[in-house]
Enzyme design. Structure first.
Site, PDB file in Angstrom:
ATOM      1  N   ASN A  84       0.848  -1.202   0.000  1.00  0.00           N
ATOM      2  CA  ASN A  84       0.000   0.000   0.000  1.00  0.00           C
ATOM      3  C   ASN A  84       0.880   1.248   0.000  1.00  0.00           C
ATOM      4  O   ASN A  84       2.109   1.152   0.007  1.00  0.00           O
ATOM      5  CB  ASN A  84      -0.964  -0.035   1.186  1.00  0.00           C
ATOM      6  N   PHE A  87      -4.592   3.077  14.738  1.00  0.00           N
ATOM      7  CA  PHE A  87      -4.919   4.064  13.706  1.00  0.00           C
ATOM      8  C   PHE A  87      -6.060   3.518  12.877  1.00  0.00           C
ATOM      9  O   PHE A  87      -6.073   2.325  12.562  1.00  0.00           O
ATOM     10  CB  PHE A  87      -3.708   4.327  12.796  1.00  0.00           C
ATOM     11  N   ASP A 124      -5.163 -10.132  12.416  1.00  0.00           N
ATOM     12  CA  ASP A 124      -5.243  -8.738  12.862  1.00  0.00           C
ATOM     13  C   ASP A 124      -4.290  -8.571  14.050  1.00  0.00           C
ATOM     14  O   ASP A 124      -4.569  -9.021  15.163  1.00  0.00           O
ATOM     15  CB  ASP A 124      -6.691  -8.424  13.268  1.00  0.00           C
ATOM     16  N   ILE A 125      -3.160  -7.927  13.781  1.00  0.00           N
ATOM     17  CA  ILE A 125      -2.104  -7.797  14.810  1.00  0.00           C
ATOM     18  C   ILE A 125      -2.612  -6.998  16.007  1.00  0.00           C
ATOM     19  O   ILE A 125      -2.458  -7.394  17.161  1.00  0.00           O
ATOM     20  CB  ILE A 125      -0.850  -7.104  14.215  1.00  0.00           C
ATOM     21  N   LYS A 128     -10.767  -3.924  18.956  1.00  0.00           N
ATOM     22  CA  LYS A 128      -9.337  -4.217  19.120  1.00  0.00           C
ATOM     23  C   LYS A 128      -8.829  -3.828  20.518  1.00  0.00           C
ATOM     24  O   LYS A 128      -7.631  -3.861  20.771  1.00  0.00           O
ATOM     25  CB  LYS A 128      -8.545  -3.524  18.020  1.00  0.00           C
TER      26      LYS A 128
HETATM   27  N1  CTP Z   1      -4.177  -3.608  11.780  1.00  0.00           N
HETATM   28  C1  CTP Z   1      -3.506  -4.719  12.239  1.00  0.00           C
HETATM   29  N2  CTP Z   1      -3.529  -5.877  11.538  1.00  0.00           N
HETATM   30  C2  CTP Z   1      -4.224  -5.979  10.389  1.00  0.00           C
HETATM   31  C3  CTP Z   1      -4.930  -4.857   9.906  1.00  0.00           C
HETATM   32  C4  CTP Z   1      -4.888  -3.676  10.628  1.00  0.00           C
HETATM   33  O1  CTP Z   1      -2.868  -4.630  13.286  1.00  0.00           O
HETATM   34  N3  CTP Z   1      -4.223  -7.119   9.733  1.00  0.00           N
HETATM   35  C5  CTP Z   1      -4.178  -2.386  12.587  1.00  0.00           C
HETATM   36  C6  CTP Z   1      -3.596  -1.160  11.908  1.00  0.00           C
HETATM   37  O2  CTP Z   1      -2.211  -1.021  12.161  1.00  0.00           O
HETATM   38  C7  CTP Z   1      -4.371  -0.019  12.548  1.00  0.00           C
HETATM   39  C8  CTP Z   1      -5.715  -0.643  12.886  1.00  0.00           C
HETATM   40  O3  CTP Z   1      -5.506  -2.070  12.889  1.00  0.00           O
HETATM   41  O4  CTP Z   1      -3.785   0.427  13.750  1.00  0.00           O
HETATM   42  C9  CTP Z   1      -6.846  -0.331  11.927  1.00  0.00           C
HETATM   43  O5  CTP Z   1      -6.433  -0.588  10.603  1.00  0.00           O
HETATM   44  P1  CTP Z   1      -7.408  -0.275   9.384  1.00  0.00           P
HETATM   45  O6  CTP Z   1      -6.707  -0.665   8.114  1.00  0.00           O
HETATM   46  O7  CTP Z   1      -7.951   1.119   9.502  1.00  0.00           O
HETATM   47  O8  CTP Z   1      -8.636  -1.213   9.669  1.00  0.00           O
HETATM   48  P2  CTP Z   1      -8.893  -2.735   9.482  1.00  0.00           P
HETATM   49  O9  CTP Z   1      -8.963  -3.364  10.829  1.00  0.00           O
HETATM   50  O10 CTP Z   1      -7.906  -3.307   8.526  1.00  0.00           O
HETATM   51  O11 CTP Z   1     -10.355  -2.745   8.889  1.00  0.00           O
HETATM   52  P3  CTP Z   1     -10.833  -2.214   7.431  1.00  0.00           P
HETATM   53  O12 CTP Z   1      -9.748  -2.562   6.471  1.00  0.00           O
HETATM   54  O13 CTP Z   1     -12.085  -2.991   7.233  1.00  0.00           O
HETATM   55  O14 CTP Z   1     -11.077  -0.751   7.546  1.00  0.00           O
END
Ligand code: CTP
Length: 401
Positions: free
Chosen positions: A212, A327, A309-310, A345
């Site tokens: 990205n 974020f 999802d970390i 989260k």
């Molecule tokens: N994040 C994470 N692991 C993932 C995806 C996201 O730890 N696999 C964390 C990002 O670092 C950020 C937060 O979750 O702090 C939200 O990320 P975001 O991309 O806004 O949301 P998503 O949970 O990925 O949901 P969506 O893509 O549906 O908006």
């Protein structure tokens, strides 16, 4: 200026006066000595006892101290006179040099460069030509006038006029005139701050990746802000273009799985953890060890599987003594998705920002969402400045919890 910054807070009759005890506590925790002066209109809005207890000093009111040269003693004592909240009325009086109470008299006897004004009022009053002209007079004379926020006001309407957050006001007071408080000075001494930064990359084959547009600028700015607050800083960084500060321990990763593993291993030792990375939500089910070749100009299908999802995993493992910041990058103005992510989260703070205002660029505008339901919105600013505000708010949570 010596190390203990002496701050006089002049409180006028705006509803935001109820926030001043928290500000007093914040400044006190940052090594300031604080004295407070109140106008008559402020008195019903904030507790004198609370101010006295938190500042450890008497609260100065109109009356004895005024006629007893109290204003001269206070002006000799103060390194900074912070007028907070500053109503349109008090701003107008200062602009005209009116001295009809202890605070306005004090404002005339303190050199302008020592004065900071934090306006707070209804949006129509803020936009009024008289108020704007008075603000310009103050600025022309060398008084520091802090910005106002755009948001819901106590009177029920929405617009610019709301006082900025006390964490940001504290930061400005500490930084005023340089010296002792250029940052929330050394408040994170001995603390471990763990930050994830940049994008992740999911290999399709040895040549191609899914990634990205994250630049890693926000993660780097957060690392710099945490270092200047005295923290030990570890950054788990995806392949970002932005250089990371020399004082931070840097762990370089590529994929979300690697980032998850490195963050998971270090999370237990972290006092504050900020997931600023733009983690790839999916990875190819099969990644090829050799370069994939074009086949007869036909469409191909790439099957993707979700990455863990970390942040959610860290949130599930979080101890009460740890603070977790996420974020939330969204395409629209709807903060409800960010609020839902914060809950899901288990974050203490969620930084909500819009894709068009944040991704890849040098600046951002953002809203801070707190687990207790509070929200603070900030207009466009440089990411270095934004990182300081985000960290100041997290430090405030650490202090006040
Ligand atoms: N994040 C994470 N692991 C993932 C995806 C996201 O730890 N696999 C964390 C990002 O670092 C950020 C937060 O979750 O702090 C939200 O990320 P975001 O991309 O806004 O949301 P998503 O949970 O990925 O949901 P969506 O893509 O549906 O908006």
């Amino acid at each position: 200026m010596n190390d203990t910054r002496k701050v006089v807070i002049g409180i006028t009759g705006g509803i935001a006066a109820y926030k001043v005890p928290l500000l007093v506590r914040l400044l006190h925790k940052n090594g300031c000595e604080v004295k407070t002066v109140m106008t008559a209109a402020a008195k019903p809005l904030v507790g004198v006892e609370a101010l006295r207890t938190l500042s450890g000093n008497p609260v100065y009111l109109d009356g004895e101290s005024y006629y007893d040269m109290g204003h001269i003693r206070l002006s000799d004592w103060a390194d900074v006179l912070l007028i907070c909240p500053a109503t349109a009325n008090t701003i107008a009086k200062i602009a005209c040099g009116i001295a009809d109470n202890l605070l306005t008299t004090l404002s005339l006897s303190v050199p302008e460069e020592k004065i900071i004004v934090a306006p707070a009022m209804n949006c129509v009053m803020w936009a009024n030509g008289a108020t704007q002209a008075n603000i310009n007079i103050l600025v022309d004379r060398g008084i520091t006038v802090l910005p106002v926020e755009d948001g819901e006001l106590a009177c029920g309407v929405s617009g610019p006029g709301r006082m900025i957050g006390v964490e940001e006001i504290a930061r400005r007071v500490l930084a005023h005139g340089g010296g002792a408080g250029e940052s929330m000075s050394r408040l994170l001494e001995g603390k471990n701050v763990l930050i994830s930064s940049g994008p992740t990359e999911e290999p399709i084959d040895p040549v191609r990746v899914i990634t990205n547009k994250s630049s890693g600028k926000m993660g780097a700015a957060l690392a710099r802000a945490a270092l200047s607050s005295g923290a030990r800083v570890t950054v788990v960084s995806g392949p970002a273009s932005e250089p990371l500060p020399a004082g931070a321990e840097v762990v370089s990763v590529r994929t979300a799985a690697e980032m998850g593993r490195e963050m998971g291993e270090r999370f237990g030792a972290a006092d504050i953890c900020v997931m600023a990375a733009a983690v790839s939500d999916y990875r190819p089910v099969n990644s090829s060890d050799t370069k994939l070749h074009r086949s007869d100009n036909k469409n191909i299908t790439l099957e993707l599987t979700p990455n863990p999802d970390i942040l959610a995993k860290l949130g599930a493992a979080k101890r009460p003594d740890q603070l977790l910041v996420g974020f939330s990058l969204e395409s629209g103005d709807d903060v409800s998705r960010a609020e839902a992510k914060m809950k899901r989260k288990n974050c203490d703070v969620m930084v909500y920002n819009r894709v068009d205002a944040a991704l890849g660029g040098d600046s951002t505008c953002f809203t801070l969402l707190f687990a207790d339901g509070r929200k603070e919105s900030f207009s466009v600013m440089d990411k270095t400045e934004a990182a300081k505000i985000i960290l100041a708010n997290v430090i405030n949570l650490a202090i006040c919890n």
